[in-house]
Design a protein around this motif. Structure first.
Motif, PDB file in Angstrom:
ATOM      1  N   GLY A 203       0.797  -1.236   0.000  1.00 48.66           N
ATOM      2  CA  GLY A 203       0.000   0.000   0.000  1.00 48.66           C
ATOM      3  C   GLY A 203       0.829   1.285   0.000  1.00 48.66           C
ATOM      4  N   LYS A 204       2.080   1.199   0.500  1.00 50.41           N
ATOM      5  CA  LYS A 204       2.942   2.399   0.530  1.00 50.41           C
ATOM      6  C   LYS A 204       3.621   2.635  -0.793  1.00 50.41           C
ATOM      7  N   TRP A 205       3.591   1.637  -1.667  1.00 54.85           N
ATOM      8  CA  TRP A 205       4.441   1.696  -2.853  1.00 54.85           C
ATOM      9  C   TRP A 205       3.653   1.660  -4.161  1.00 54.85           C
ATOM     10  N   LEU A 206       2.371   1.993  -4.112  1.00 49.66           N
ATOM     11  CA  LEU A 206       1.552   1.921  -5.332  1.00 49.66           C
ATOM     12  C   LEU A 206       2.156   2.834  -6.391  1.00 49.66           C
ATOM     13  N   ASP A 207       2.489   2.288  -7.547  1.00 49.09           N
ATOM     14  CA  ASP A 207       3.129   3.131  -8.561  1.00 49.09           C
ATOM     15  C   ASP A 207       2.566   2.935  -9.967  1.00 49.09           C
ATOM     16  N   SER A 208       1.542   2.107 -10.131  1.00 49.02           N
ATOM     17  CA  SER A 208       0.869   2.028 -11.427  1.00 49.02           C
ATOM     18  C   SER A 208      -0.516   1.451 -11.200  1.00 49.02           C
ATOM     19  N   HIS A 209      -1.290   1.347 -12.264  1.00 46.60           N
ATOM     20  CA  HIS A 209      -2.662   0.859 -12.106  1.00 46.60           C
ATOM     21  C   HIS A 209      -3.212   0.373 -13.435  1.00 46.60           C
ATOM     22  N   LYS A 210      -4.318  -0.333 -13.349  1.00 49.17           N
ATOM     23  CA  LYS A 210      -5.149  -0.603 -14.513  1.00 49.17           C
ATOM     24  C   LYS A 210      -6.554  -0.184 -14.108  1.00 49.17           C
ATOM     25  N   ALA A 211      -7.141   0.715 -14.886  1.00 50.42           N
ATOM     26  CA  ALA A 211      -8.457   1.250 -14.504  1.00 50.42           C
ATOM     27  C   ALA A 211      -9.472   0.958 -15.591  1.00 50.42           C
ATOM     28  N   PHE A 212     -10.651   0.567 -15.168  1.00 52.08           N
ATOM     29  CA  PHE A 212     -11.706   0.298 -16.142  1.00 52.08           C
ATOM     30  C   PHE A 212     -13.068   0.505 -15.497  1.00 52.08           C
ATOM     31  N   ALA A 213     -14.081   0.600 -16.363  1.00 55.46           N
ATOM     32  CA  ALA A 213     -15.452   0.669 -15.862  1.00 55.46           C
ATOM     33  C   ALA A 213     -16.098  -0.660 -16.183  1.00 55.46           C
ATOM     34  N   VAL A 214     -16.912  -1.184 -15.276  1.00 51.66           N
ATOM     35  CA  VAL A 214     -17.664  -2.406 -15.570  1.00 51.66           C
ATOM     36  C   VAL A 214     -19.143  -2.055 -15.612  1.00 51.66           C
ATOM     37  N   LYS A 215     -19.862  -2.819 -16.423  1.00 45.55           N
ATOM     38  CA  LYS A 215     -21.278  -2.509 -16.625  1.00 45.55           C
ATOM     39  C   LYS A 215     -22.090  -3.804 -16.594  1.00 45.55           C
ATOM     40  N   TYR A 216     -23.209  -3.778 -15.891  1.00 49.00           N
ATOM     41  CA  TYR A 216     -24.103  -4.940 -15.834  1.00 49.00           C
ATOM     42  C   TYR A 216     -25.519  -4.465 -16.151  1.00 49.00           C
TER      43      TYR A 216
END
Ligand SMILES: O=C(O)CCC(=O)C(=O)O
Ligand SMILES: [Fe+2]
Length: 339
Positions: A203-216
């Motif tokens: 948690g102290k070292w977050l340095d990238s991500h993958k972000a998306f939206a989901v839909k149902y």
């Protein structure tokens, strides 16, 4: 500039067989047969035709993964050139989009001497062990973001899907949300909170991500099967619109066998986040009416995952990639050489 990578297990592991709700590993036909033929049989894959259809599915999924980066870059550039946003303002994070309670908890997390105990007093609720719920955005921002996502859905623009478990949804980096929205949201707001809540999970070292939206919705996906995320810490925000049921449920960490797990249902109110460890097993129950949109940010810490890839459970075999890859980095071994 960090060089992000993918683990080569991406091309062999965690291939989801939707029909049998089974994640499999495929390195060769012999290995696959000896590992899965019986399991598949017990799940109803009885005939050779059915078995061959499974092999076909796996080959096409591996092929899809191999072409993914290139195709994603192509879509991103077409979107940039041809897509006209409905609400341009939602692409750059502003503090006015955020719920005042969220700003308060981030402010507290950044204070000298802030502690997990102190932070937990400000957070609305711990919905399951180390799963926290709190408001993130204003209702107005959620409405504008959903309108933007639906406008994009209706457009002619090419669309990539978030992962093999979601058939609907939108990859936010392709749409142009990474640089000015998700990256500052992660770095300035979510990292301070995650540092206090999940220091043991990167948690102290977050340095990238993958972000998306989901839909149902009723005619599309209704639910999401039980899984863990390729992430150290996950933010999941309910954006609306109107829907019935579709709660999240959480079991145990991925290392705990399923028969020792009890699941807890977590209600998810519009504009609220559920923050959890990526490797905490979870799923989404079916909606029974309406349309449910969520923003999901899988946050990665290269320092954590460089040691152990959460997807294959081994030291990662790095493959160069574009963008954030899967959040691994090549660590510079020769930085301070004394001569
Ligand atoms: O539908 C949801 O809220 C869950 C989404 C999720 O867990 C994921 O995409 O990793
Ligand atoms: Fe998930």
């Amino acid at each position: 500039m960090q060089k992000f990578c993918t683990c080569s297990c991406y091309y062999t592991d965690n291939i989801f067989l939707e029909q049998y709700k089974l994640h499999v590993r495929f390195t060769s036909e012999e290995q696959f047969k000896s590992d899965y033929r019986q399991v598949l049989q017990s799940l109803g894959c009885a005939t050779d035709t059915q078995y061959n259809a499974v092999l076909e599915k796996i080959h096409s999924e591996v092929e899809r993964r191999r072409n993914l980066e290139m195709q994603s870059a192509e879509r991103k550039s077409i979107i940039k050139e041809t897509y006209k946003a409905l609400h341009q303002h939602v692409y750059s994070l502003q503090e006015s989009f955020l719920a005042p309670e969220f700003v308060e908890i981030v402010k507290y997390s950044l204070e000298d001497g802030a502690s997990e105990q102190g932070l937990l007093q400000l957070i609305t609720s711990e919905a399951a062990p180390r799963v926290y719920r709190f408001p993130v955005f204003t209702q107005d921002f959620c409405r504008d973001l959903v309108e933007e996502l639906e406008h994009f859905e209706r457009s002619e623009a090419p669309k990539g899907r978030p992962n093999t478990m979601n058939n609907y949804g939108i990859l936010l980096n392709e749409l142009g949300f990474d640089e000015d929205f998700i990256a500052p949201l992660r770095e300035l707001y979510l990292k301070p909170i995650s540092s206090l809540l999940y220091p043991d999970c990167g948690g102290k070292w977050l340095d990238s991500h993958k972000a998306f939206a989901v839909k149902y919705t009723l005619n599309e996906d209704l639910e999401l099967s039980y899984h863990y995320d390729n992430a150290e810490v996950t933010l999941n925000v309910s954006l609306g619109k109107d829907f019935a049921d579709g709660n999240l449920y959480f079991g145990d960490m991925r290392q705990v066998p399923l028969n020792e797990t009890e699941c807890v249902e977590v209600e998810h109110l519009v504009s609220e986040a559920v923050l959890h460890r990526g490797q905490h097993m979870h799923g989404a129950l079916p909606i029974t009416s309406g349309c449910r949109w969520n923003l999901v940010v899988w946050m990665r810490a290269s320092r954590q995952r460089n040691r152990l890839c959460p997807m294959c459970n081994r030291a990662p075999t790095l493959q160069p990639s574009t963008g954030y890859g899967d959040g691994f980095t090549e660590e510079d071994a020769g930085l301070c050489v004394l001569t």
